[in-house]
Design a protein around this motif. Sequence first.
Motif, short mmCIF file in Angstrom:
data_model
loop_
_atom_site.label_atom_id
_atom_site.label_comp_id
_atom_site.label_asym_id
_atom_site.label_seq_id
_atom_site.Cartn_x
_atom_site.Cartn_y
_atom_site.Cartn_z
N VAL A 44 0.87 -1.20 0.05
CA VAL A 44 -0.06 0.13 -0.09
C VAL A 44 0.83 1.19 0.09
CG1 VAL A 44 -1.64 1.52 1.36
CG2 VAL A 44 -1.89 -1.14 1.00
N ARG A 45 1.98 1.43 0.92
CA ARG A 45 2.70 2.16 0.97
C ARG A 45 3.31 2.77 -0.53
NH1 ARG A 45 4.08 0.69 6.14
NH2 ARG A 45 5.78 -0.69 4.96
N GLU A 46 3.91 1.32 -0.94
CA GLU A 46 4.57 1.49 -2.44
C GLU A 46 3.78 2.23 -3.55
OE1 GLU A 46 6.52 -1.59 -5.80
OE2 GLU A 46 6.24 -2.04 -3.58
N SER A 47 2.41 1.76 -3.32
CA SER A 47 1.37 2.34 -4.40
C SER A 47 1.06 3.56 -4.02
CB SER A 47 0.17 1.31 -4.32
OG SER A 47 -0.97 1.87 -5.27
N LEU A 48 0.93 4.12 -2.81
CA LEU A 48 0.85 5.46 -2.68
C LEU A 48 1.69 6.42 -3.05
CD1 LEU A 48 -1.08 5.29 0.96
CD2 LEU A 48 -2.07 6.28 -1.20
N ASN A 49 3.17 5.93 -2.80
CA ASN A 49 4.38 6.76 -3.25
C ASN A 49 4.51 6.77 -4.64
OD1 ASN A 49 5.05 7.26 -0.54
ND2 ASN A 49 6.47 5.41 -0.36
N ARG A 50 4.07 5.67 -5.63
CA ARG A 50 3.98 5.83 -6.98
C ARG A 50 3.03 6.74 -7.28
NH1 ARG A 50 4.26 0.12 -7.17
NH2 ARG A 50 1.96 -0.11 -7.46
N ALA A 51 1.84 6.63 -7.00
CA ALA A 51 0.69 7.67 -7.28
C ALA A 51 0.96 9.21 -7.01
CB ALA A 51 -0.64 7.40 -6.66
N ARG A 52 1.51 9.01 -5.96
CA ARG A 52 2.06 10.67 -5.54
C ARG A 52 3.28 11.16 -6.47
NH1 ARG A 52 3.46 9.61 -0.20
NH2 ARG A 52 1.25 10.01 0.49
N SER A 53 4.26 10.30 -6.74
CA SER A 53 5.20 10.82 -7.79
C SER A 53 4.40 11.03 -9.14
CB SER A 53 6.36 9.84 -7.75
OG SER A 53 6.00 8.70 -8.26
N ALA A 54 4.06 10.11 -9.58
CA ALA A 54 3.51 10.32 -11.11
C ALA A 54 2.43 11.57 -10.97
CB ALA A 54 2.27 9.27 -11.33
N GLY A 55 1.63 11.96 -9.67
CA GLY A 55 1.09 13.24 -10.00
C GLY A 55 1.85 14.53 -9.86
N THR A 56 2.77 14.21 -9.05
CA THR A 56 3.80 15.38 -9.12
C THR A 56 4.49 15.56 -10.54
OG1 THR A 56 4.46 14.91 -6.69
CG2 THR A 56 5.92 16.39 -8.10
N GLN A 57 4.87 14.48 -11.18
CA GLN A 57 5.55 14.55 -12.58
C GLN A 57 4.36 15.03 -13.47
OE1 GLN A 57 6.80 10.73 -13.49
NE2 GLN A 57 8.70 10.87 -12.06
N ARG A 58 3.13 14.84 -13.29
CA ARG A 58 1.88 15.01 -14.09
C ARG A 58 1.88 16.73 -13.99
NH1 ARG A 58 -1.97 12.62 -12.21
NH2 ARG A 58 -2.84 14.40 -11.15
N ARG A 59 1.75 17.24 -12.84
CA ARG A 59 1.42 18.48 -12.54
C ARG A 59 2.65 19.60 -13.11
NH1 ARG A 59 -0.77 16.55 -7.98
NH2 ARG A 59 1.32 16.73 -6.90
N ALA A 60 3.86 18.86 -13.04
CA ALA A 60 5.13 19.74 -13.64
C ALA A 60 4.93 19.78 -15.01
CB ALA A 60 6.32 18.90 -13.22
N ALA A 61 4.81 18.53 -15.76
CA ALA A 61 4.52 18.62 -17.26
C ALA A 61 3.52 19.66 -17.68
CB ALA A 61 4.27 17.36 -17.72
N GLN A 62 2.28 19.67 -16.76
CA GLN A 62 1.39 20.83 -17.13
C GLN A 62 1.75 22.22 -16.93
OE1 GLN A 62 -1.97 19.60 -14.68
NE2 GLN A 62 -2.64 17.86 -16.22
N LYS A 63 2.46 22.33 -15.78
CA LYS A 63 2.98 23.66 -15.76
C LYS A 63 3.80 24.01 -16.73
CE LYS A 63 3.88 25.24 -11.46
NZ LYS A 63 4.76 25.51 -10.00
N THR A 64 4.81 23.26 -17.08
CA THR A 64 5.95 23.65 -18.20
C THR A 64 4.88 23.85 -19.48
OG1 THR A 64 6.37 21.39 -18.74
CG2 THR A 64 7.70 22.55 -17.07
N ALA A 65 4.15 22.97 -19.84
CA ALA A 65 3.12 23.17 -20.96
C ALA A 65 2.59 24.53 -20.99
CB ALA A 65 2.41 22.01 -21.05
#
Length: 105
Positions: free
Chosen positions: A77-98
């Motif tokens: 569960v911790r691993e899944s939450l960490n993966r989701a958190r990092s994917a969300g951070t990367q998605r937001r960063a990509a949106q911000k640069t776009a």
Amino acid sequence: MSRDTHPGVQCPHCQSHLALVPVPGNPASGNSAVPPIPVVPITPKEEWQPPPVAEVLAVYAGRVKDSATASRGAAKVRESLNRARSAGTQRRAAQKTARRTPKSA
């Protein structure tokens, strides 16, 4: 007579005009040749309620806690939450640069 100037009854939700229809078998309407519609008794709808918690947990009452399995599950569960958190951070960063428009020189 246009539909806009119709003096009939309106639906309170959609404001569409409602037609008044005589009830069959009503002596005032003059349609006494039509048999009356049978009245079906309305039974109140039963509200669904979940079963009592004690009844649900009674299935697990005699079981022993397996700490190895519990720790493996918690790690997944911790691993899944960490993966989701990092994917969300990367998605937001990509949106911000776009969204950033290149500055013209």
